[in-house]
Design an enzyme around this catalytic site. Structure first.
Site, short mmCIF file in Angstrom:
data_model
loop_
_atom_site.label_atom_id
_atom_site.label_comp_id
_atom_site.label_asym_id
_atom_site.label_seq_id
_atom_site.Cartn_x
_atom_site.Cartn_y
_atom_site.Cartn_z
N HIS A 17 0.86 -1.40 0.07
CA HIS A 17 -0.03 0.31 0.09
C HIS A 17 1.31 1.02 -0.10
O HIS A 17 0.60 2.13 -1.05
CB HIS A 17 -0.66 -0.30 0.93
CG HIS A 17 -2.01 -0.75 1.73
ND1 HIS A 17 -1.51 -1.90 2.37
CD2 HIS A 17 -3.16 -1.19 1.07
CE1 HIS A 17 -2.91 -3.18 2.17
NE2 HIS A 17 -3.72 -2.73 1.01
N GLN A 58 -18.18 -6.13 -1.57
CA GLN A 58 -18.12 -6.86 -2.33
C GLN A 58 -17.03 -8.46 -1.33
O GLN A 58 -16.37 -8.91 -1.46
CB GLN A 58 -16.55 -6.13 -3.14
CG GLN A 58 -15.24 -5.73 -1.63
CD GLN A 58 -14.29 -5.21 -2.08
OE1 GLN A 58 -13.98 -4.02 -2.66
NE2 GLN A 58 -12.51 -5.88 -2.41
#
Ligand code: PAF
Length: 282
Positions: A37, A61
């Site tokens: 990230h 999701q």
């Protein structure tokens, strides 16, 4: 770094940058930051005047039997890491802020979202496409950065941006790996010590597949079988798919060419799901 939990405040921040003529890059995340990230955030800093990171564990999701409840959430730790990486705004909406009780809309990328992970996680890419569409509307970025580890996700988002005429650029960032080659993922922390050691078989199988494709083997099915057998030598490791696809269309490849990409999803003791991918000719 500023932190915004509500959509209106995030929009106001973006509008004030726009008035000053400043461009913005968005890095969408679900948090529990690791070096993967952070490298997306650093890349984003090279692409725009300001960087927004969204941190939202998107319920839409996750399937009913998936790890939504146990997904690691460490807001203060993540906030400190994002600030250190030079992020300008962290957008941390709640599920209630993103999805009103009467929410009824779904964004479906019908072709690219169906195979590979879409086959084993029905509805997953609808959830991704919907939340990413919302984030693009809220943040109005000039550019958005996504990791290539989720190759199918990146393809779905590129299609979405083209089909819905979003006025922004999508940048894919190379997979960031641990020293032994395992692709970095928040879900790696679910692995036991033994599973973590064995998990290096995923990236080793990709290297083996590249070697086969480049030197010995021309038959797609033979490469897929070699990869499956290599991974499944490890007790508890079960290949969900090991498929050579065309890197752009994600259609299964009938023969090898310079666009061939091997995509992998592996279940570890039915508890942890790992993915990885690599181009066979690079
Ligand atoms: O890759 C992820 O972390 C998520 O799928 C994303 C893009 C942030 C959407 O929730």
């Amino acid at each position: 770094m500023n932190r915004y939990a509500d959509i209106a405040a995030m929009r106001q921040c973006r509008a004030s940058w726009q008035r000053q003529g400043l461009s913005a890059a968005l890095v969408p995340t679900m948090g529990f930051f690791h070096e993967g990230h952070l490298s997306l955030m650093r890349r984003a800093k090279t692409l725009a005047d300001r960087v927004v990171v969204s941190l939202f564990v998107n319920p839409m999701q996750f399937g009913p039997a998936e790890d939504l409840a146990s997904y690691p959430r460490y807001l203060e730790r993540d906030s400190a890491l994002a600030a250190e990486a030079g992020v300008d705004a962290l957008f941390t909406p709640t599920a209630a802020e993103m999805y009103s009780p009467n929410f009824q809309t779904k964004v479906v990328v019908s072709g690219l979202g169906q195979g590979l992970c879409g086959a084993s996680r029905p509805g997953h890419f609808d959830g991704v496409a919907t939340v990413v569409t919302k984030l693009f509307h809220i943040v109005a970025p000039d550019v958005a950065v996504f990791g290539e580890k989720d190759w199918q996700q990146l393809a779905v988002i590129r299609r979405l941006v083209a089909d819905l005429n979003f006025n922004l650029r999508i940048v894919g960032h190379p997979i960031v790996r641990e020293a032994d080659g395992l692709a970095m993922s928040s879900r790696n922390t679910y692995l036991t010590k033994e599973e973590r050691q064995a998990a290096v078989c995923l990236c080793r199988s990709l290297i083996m597949a590249q070697d086969l494709a480049q030197h010995k083997e021309t038959v797609v099915a033979a490469i897929e079988k070699a990869v499956r057998d290599f991974i499944e030598q490890n007790p508890g490791f079960s290949v969900e798919y090991a498929t050579v696809v065309d890197g752009a269309s994600l259609m299964p490849a009938a023969k090898l060419d310079e666009n061939s990409l091997l995509a992998l999803a592996v279940q570890v003791n039915g508890r942890v799901r790992l993915i990885d991918n690599a181009r066979l000719f690079c």
